[in-house]
Design a protein around this motif. Structure first.
Motif, PDB file in Angstrom:
ATOM      1  N   LEU A 443      42.071  21.870  43.830  1.00 46.24           N
ATOM      2  CA  LEU A 443      43.288  22.543  44.277  1.00 46.24           C
ATOM      3  C   LEU A 443      42.955  23.929  44.828  1.00 46.24           C
ATOM      4  CD1 LEU A 443      46.445  22.345  44.270  1.00 46.24           C
ATOM      5  CD2 LEU A 443      46.356  23.678  42.159  1.00 46.24           C
ATOM      6  N   ALA A 444      42.136  24.653  44.095  1.00 46.62           N
ATOM      7  CA  ALA A 444      41.775  26.007  44.516  1.00 46.62           C
ATOM      8  C   ALA A 444      41.105  25.980  45.872  1.00 46.62           C
ATOM      9  CB  ALA A 444      40.847  26.646  43.488  1.00 46.62           C
ATOM     10  N   LEU A 499      43.724  37.496  47.512  1.00 43.89           N
ATOM     11  CA  LEU A 499      44.309  36.180  47.311  1.00 43.89           C
ATOM     12  C   LEU A 499      43.264  35.217  46.736  1.00 43.89           C
ATOM     13  CD1 LEU A 499      47.177  35.327  48.015  1.00 43.89           C
ATOM     14  CD2 LEU A 499      46.271  34.206  50.048  1.00 43.89           C
ATOM     15  N   PHE A 500      42.080  35.283  47.306  1.00 50.51           N
ATOM     16  CA  PHE A 500      40.998  34.416  46.819  1.00 50.51           C
ATOM     17  C   PHE A 500      40.707  34.702  45.350  1.00 50.51           C
ATOM     18  CE2 PHE A 500      39.009  34.228  51.307  1.00 50.51           C
ATOM     19  CZ  PHE A 500      39.979  33.309  51.673  1.00 50.51           C
ATOM     20  N   ASP A 501      40.756  35.973  45.026  1.00 51.25           N
ATOM     21  CA  ASP A 501      40.483  36.375  43.651  1.00 51.25           C
ATOM     22  C   ASP A 501      41.481  35.718  42.704  1.00 51.25           C
ATOM     23  OD1 ASP A 501      38.722  37.673  42.118  1.00 51.25           O
ATOM     24  OD2 ASP A 501      39.707  39.634  42.209  1.00 51.25           O
ATOM     25  N   ALA A 505      40.893  32.322  39.809  1.00 50.51           N
ATOM     26  CA  ALA A 505      41.210  32.304  38.380  1.00 50.51           C
ATOM     27  C   ALA A 505      41.519  30.879  37.925  1.00 50.51           C
ATOM     28  CB  ALA A 505      42.391  33.220  38.101  1.00 50.51           C
ATOM     29  N   LEU A 506      41.987  30.043  38.871  1.00 50.66           N
ATOM     30  CA  LEU A 506      42.288  28.638  38.556  1.00 50.66           C
ATOM     31  C   LEU A 506      41.037  27.866  38.155  1.00 50.66           C
ATOM     32  CD1 LEU A 506      44.686  27.439  41.414  1.00 50.66           C
ATOM     33  CD2 LEU A 506      45.226  27.660  38.990  1.00 50.66           C
ATOM     34  N   GLU A 507      39.933  28.279  38.748  1.00 44.28           N
ATOM     35  CA  GLU A 507      38.775  27.395  38.697  1.00 44.28           C
ATOM     36  C   GLU A 507      38.007  27.446  37.390  1.00 44.28           C
ATOM     37  OE1 GLU A 507      37.146  27.073  43.145  1.00 44.28           O
ATOM     38  OE2 GLU A 507      36.984  29.049  42.236  1.00 44.28           O
ATOM     39  N   ALA A 514      31.416  32.263  39.845  1.00 41.29           N
ATOM     40  CA  ALA A 514      32.692  32.617  40.481  1.00 41.29           C
ATOM     41  C   ALA A 514      32.463  33.685  41.537  1.00 41.29           C
ATOM     42  CB  ALA A 514      33.671  33.129  39.435  1.00 41.29           C
ATOM     43  N   LEU A 515      31.583  34.632  41.217  1.00 42.04           N
ATOM     44  CA  LEU A 515      31.299  35.700  42.175  1.00 42.04           C
ATOM     45  C   LEU A 515      30.710  35.123  43.452  1.00 42.04           C
ATOM     46  CD1 LEU A 515      31.101  38.843  42.508  1.00 42.04           C
ATOM     47  CD2 LEU A 515      28.702  38.534  42.011  1.00 42.04           C
TER      48      LEU A 515
END
Lengths: 876, 189
Positions: A443-444, A499-501, A505-507, A514-515
């Motif tokens: 989804l992300a 927005l990406f940040d 958080a979903l992932e 993540a970085l």
């Protein structure tokens, strides 16, 4: 250790000498030396073997044995001493007479050089005599120097046979090596200093002795020059480090924020260096020659502001937009003349322009790839995850941190990383709810893709709209409509990462991963934006070229009408002169591209600075002062102070650089602008970081991802040179502006130079060399070479792994062996103890056999010692 | 203080340059900083020592959890009080300087981590090390269970000869692979 040995030797030698003098009067004094018998023995034996003079001593020893009253265990030592004394005596005699056999052999070759040294040595010896009593017992190294000198006085006459020369030379070399590696030794400074001085003196003394006659002088000269060269190198090194700018600023940041934030500034400085060189190239080889030697402003249409724009060509708004006088100056491609050689230097302007364009790209490639290779070397390329915990433990503290607040953050982050690592280790196998996380991740990514597509479309839409506005004329539109493209791009670059940040958080990835995802997404966003921008630009270029075709037709009509108009009056009159501002001209698409890029850079810079001021400074001020009258703690709670976003800033820098590379060919002023920008942002960001940012809570080391950023830079470099090269190769240059006007392609300038500036055979060779029949095999060869190198490096890696495995198995084997040895040693120890306890009983029983007792005692102690050694070794 | 502070003999200076990884400017700066730490009466002593408390007050060391260990390791004092002479101070800066080799850095790192000075990192040393790294406050401390787990993990990774302790060569082996060690094991004046 080598030094220690050396000192021992010297002491021995001196002692021997002293003893030798006394020996003639009282031979028994040799006992005095028993405090260091082992060394004496060693030395003595060596001497004897070397010189084969032990014979005399042999007889003496037998004599000694008779009236020897010392205990038997000490017999050996005293024997050695006396033997040496004898030998020494002989030597002393030889010294006085000056005609020992050896001496005669060597003397001839050395006479020339040695005389003075002998003299010097003797005076030193005299001095030494006074101190003899003290020096014989001395242990302090403070008198090392005298030791040295005495050694010189002593060594000269007696040694220096060829093999000893060789030895000496080896020793001198060893000393030199020692000097050069001394700083890498983990010794206290006092020891290092002493060793250094001693070694220096040693080398100085003996270096001269190595050469002979004339070559000796040369040698000394060479040594002196080498010394001078070393000193120069050191000074130069000092100078170089003193020249590195902003060292103190970066240091200050390092101590406040640790190495990761500082790594951004180091990267910025590195970028600054590169841009300085690019700027030097374009400024020195393109802009300055054209400004100085080219035809002046107003002499040709391309160098004059057109009549229609003349009225407001000096307005600030126009200049800020890089129109008006700025457009018709050395800053842009269109101003340059196509004259082949300019000025009294006959400077080949078009060629220089082309080569500088190619050179900047080539230089950038070289620098980036070289840095990458160096980083890769530093990494060592070891296995990554085998020392996860140990690295966390041993290398996670950043010793540069000098700020208590940062230190607290670091403590917290280290603790969490420990806890996380432990948890991960515990839960590495069980993975609950994998479906949910998978779904969320998909989804992300879907959301991110939507964002990217949306931003791409937005830019395309805006660029098209701006083209429509441009056709209608800019005056009729508001400021926003004129600057829409740049503003939209900057805003997208600002808000999309946030927005990406949120999406990431979903992932639920590990922060490090993540970085990397985040960086990858921002990268894609920027790249997409840049490429949509370029595609839109391409459309515009095509439009302009159509316009140009129409204009070319009109031009001929206009010229004809002008000609016809004057022809009627007077056919013999000189050709009419029209002011260059009045001559119609084509829409120079190259200048247009250059202008777009310059505007983009300027607006990008502005947004960066403004966000810095608002986002960081204003926020910090508000948080700081509103905190006195707010209902919750602003500093610790929601808005808080901003953190310094290393990765985002690095990415921004990289993209900025990409735009420079892309546009530099059409706007030679771009590197200069960029230098200015980097310079300002160095100061501004340093200030902002120090005054309004707080250290990061999660501190990531930047060094590990150093090559990650470099790889990004390389990709950007490639992607940004691609469109530039495409336009250079495929699109014909404008007919009435720029250094390549009148040619069908820009690279024709090479052909032209080859034909007119080089001899004919060179052109022929070049044309043969550029024949596809030759180029293709060459390319093939290069590809094969790359393949070969890669496969060899792979095999090396394999071999490395194998070796590592071998090492591990060997370690295990060794461990087993040492365990076995330990067991054995323990048993030996027990036995020895038993023997020890039995020994006294034996003594009581057998008083007569003292000899055997001492012998047994010796063996027992030997046993004991060996077992202790074993145990000690095991401990180590 | 300027006159007494800047009296660093020229030959000595060049020798220091040869023996450390520091440049001339850095040595002079170090000397200046060191002289500032000295009290008035100490200045006339031939080789003055700065007591550990004063060295620890340097901002560069102030927030370092290993500051006491660093002083002890580099001190040549006979009293084991961690006091530093100028030469000790230079040794410290040299080992922590940027161009210093991995070898010397890891050697000193090992000695700093070796809390009981017995030449190996055993369980006790590692525990103290973890406590240093996680800070003094209770909320950042690890529980005993976590500590046990952590230490056993570390020993599993780096104790190659399985004797329950990490010795110097094992330590250097581990450290040499680390991407961050050289860049973070730095102290700059």
């Amino acid at each position: 250790r080598a030094k220690e040995k050396e000192r021992k030797k010297e002491r021995d030698r001196k002692r021997r000498r002293n003893v030798a003098r006394r020996a003639s009067s009282a031979r028994k004094e040799g006992k005095e030396l028993e405090d260091r018998p082992g060394r004496e023995e060693r030395r003595g034996r060596k001497k004897r073997d070397k010189e084969g003079k032990g014979k005399g001593g042999e007889d003496e020893r037998q004599e000694e044995v008779k009236n020897d009253t010392v205990a038997k265990t000490l017999k050996n030592f005293s024997n050695e001493n006396t033997r040496k004394l004898e030998q020494k005596e002989i030597e002393v005699v030889g010294e006085e007479d000056g005609d020992t056999e050896e001496k005669r052999k060597n003397g001839r070759s050395e006479k020339g050089g040695k005389r003075e040294d002998n003299g010097r040595g003797e005076t030193v010896e005299k001095k030494q005599k006074k101190k003899r009593v003290e020096t014989s017992a001395e242990h302090e190294s403070s008198e090392e120097e005298e030791d040295e000198e005495e050694k010189v006085g002593e060594e000269k006459p007696e040694v220096l046979s060829p093999e000893e020369l060789e030895k000496l030379k080896e020793e001198v070399d060893e000393r030199k090596k020692l000097i050069s590696t001394l700083r890498g030794k983990p010794w206290p400074m006092r020891k290092k200093l002493l060793t250094l001085r001693e070694s220096h003196e040693f080398v100085e003394k003996y270096e001269g002795a190595l050469g002979k006659g004339k070559s000796r002088k040369l040698y000394a000269y060479k040594v002196m020059m080498l010394k001078k060269w070393m000193k120069f190198q050191r000074d130069f090194e000092n100078f170089k480090t003193a020249c590195v700018p902003w060292e103190m600023k970066i240091k200050e940041i390092e101590s406040h924020f640790g190495s990761s934030v500082a790594s951004y500034f180091i990267f910025l400085r590195w970028m600054y260096g590169i841009n300085m060189i690019l700027f030097g190239l374009t400024f020195g080889l393109v802009m300055v020659p054209e400004a100085l030697m080219g035809r002046p402003y107003g002499s040709m249409p391309r160098k004059t502001v057109p009549r229609a724009d003349e009225a407001n060509a000096m307005d600030f708004a126009v200049l800020w937009d890089f129109g008006g006088y700025a457009q018709y100056s050395v800053l842009f491609y269109g101003y340059y003349n196509s004259q082949r050689a300019i000025g009294w230097l006959k400077f080949r302007m078009p060629l220089s322009y082309f080569l500088v364009g190619v050179g900047t790209v080539a230089y950038s490639y070289m620098v980036v790839i070289r840095t990458m290779a160096r980083n890769a070397n530093e990494d060592g390329g070891g296995d990554n995850n085998s020392f996860n915990f140990s690295w966390k433990m041993f290398t996670s503290w950043d010793y540069l941190i000098g700020n208590p607040e940062t230190a607290d953050n670091k403590f917290a982050s280290i603790t969490t990383s420990f806890k996380e690592a432990i948890l991960e280790e515990q839960e590495s196998r069980k993975d609950d709810n994998i479906h949910l996380t998978r779904f969320l991740r998909v989804l992300a990514n879907f959301l991110v893709l939507c964002c990217l597509a949306g931003s791409g479309y937005l830019i395309y839409f805006v660029v098209r709209r701006s083209q429509k506005f441009a056709l209608e004329g800019l005056e009729s539109h508001s400021w926003w409509e004129r600057n829409e493209v740049n503003m939209v791009m900057s805003l997208l670059g600002m808000f999309c990462p946030m927005l990406f940040d949120v999406i990431s958080a979903l992932e639920n990835y590990h922060p490090r991963i993540a970085l990397q995802w985040q960086l990858g997404r921002i990268f894609a966003l920027f790249l997409g934006n840049l490429y949509t921008f370029i595609i839109a630009l391409m459309d515009e270029i095509n439009l302009k070229r159509e316009e140009e075709e129409v204009l070319k037709l009109n031009m001929t009509i206009w010229e004809a009408s002008l000609y016809n108009g004057t022809l009627g009056v007077n056919s013999t009159a000189p050709p009419i002169t029209v002011h260059p501002a009045d001559i119609p001209r084509g829409p120079c698409w190259e200048t247009m591209v250059g202008q777009e890029f310059v505007r983009l850079i300027v607006s990008d810079t502005m947004t960066t600075y403004i966000t810095l001021l608002i986002g960081d400074f204003l926020r910090a001020v508000l948080v700081r002062f509103l905190n006195y009258c707010w209902c919750w703690d602003l500093e610790a709670g929601f808005p808080s102070y901003s953190e310094f976003d290393v990765s985002g800033n690095v990415l921004g820098l990289i993209f900025n650089q990409g735009m420079i590379w892309m546009g530099a060919f059409y706007a030679p002023c771009l590197p200069a602008l960029n230098v200015l920008r980097l310079h300002v942002s160095m100061y501004l960001q340093c200030w902002a970081v120090m005054c309004c940012n707080v250290p990061q809570e999660r501190v990531f080391k930047a060094s590990g991802s150093n090559n990650f950023y470099m790889a990004m830079l390389l990709v950007i470099l490639f992607l940004s040179t691609l469109p530039a090269i495409y336009t250079i190769v495929t699109i014909p240059p404008s007919f009435d502006c720029g250094p390549f006007s009148g040619k069908s392609r820009m690279f024709d300038v090479i052909q032209e130079t080859l034909e007119s500036d080089f001899p004919a055979w060179f052109g022929k060779v070049f044309s043969y060399a550029s024949n596809p029949g030759l180029v293709l095999p060459f390319l093939l060869l290069m590809v094969l070479a790359i393949y070969y190198l890669q496969s060899t490096s792979k095999s090396y890696k394999q071999a490395n792994l194998e070796l590592k495995k071998k090492l591990q198995t060997q370690n295990e084997e060794n461990k087993k062996k040492t365990k076995m040895a330990a067991l054995k040693a323990a048993m030996d120890l027990e036995e020895a103890q038993k023997a020890w306890s039995e020994a006294p009983r034996q003594q009581r029983n057998n008083n007569a056999s003292q000899q055997s007792y001492t012998g047994e005692k010796n063996t027992v102690t030997g046993h004991l010692v060996s077992s202790f050694v074993f145990v000690w070794y095991l401990k180590i | 203080m300027g006159t007494t502070a800047s009296q660093l003999r020229k030959d000595l200076l060049s020798e220091y340059q040869e023996l450390t990884f520091l440049t001339k400017q850095e040595i002079i700066l170090a000397h200046k900083r060191f002289s500032e730490l000295l009290s008035k009466e100490d200045r006339n002593v031939p080789t003055p020592r700065v007591p550990m408390e004063k060295v620890l007050s340097l901002p560069e060391l102030k927030s370092n959890p290993f500051r006491k260990r660093i002083c002890h390791v580099f001190s040549t004092s006979d009293m084991k009080d961690g006091s530093l002479t100028f030469e000790d101070f230079l040794d410290l800066l040299s080992a922590f300087s940027d161009p210093a080799t991995l070898e010397i850095k890891s050697h000193y790192a090992f000695r700093i981590f070796d809390f009981d000075d017995d030449g190996t990192l055993d369980g006790g040393d590692l525990e103290k090390l973890v406590n240093c790294l996680t800070g003094e406050t209770d909320d950042t401390r690890l529980t005993t269970e976590e500590m046990r787990q952590l230490i056993s993990n570390i020993l599993e990774e780096s104790d190659i000869d399985k004797d329950g302790t990490v010795n110097l060569s094992e330590f250097q082996h581990v450290i040499s692979r680390s991407p961050d060690f050289v860049s973070s094991f730095k102290i700059v004046l």
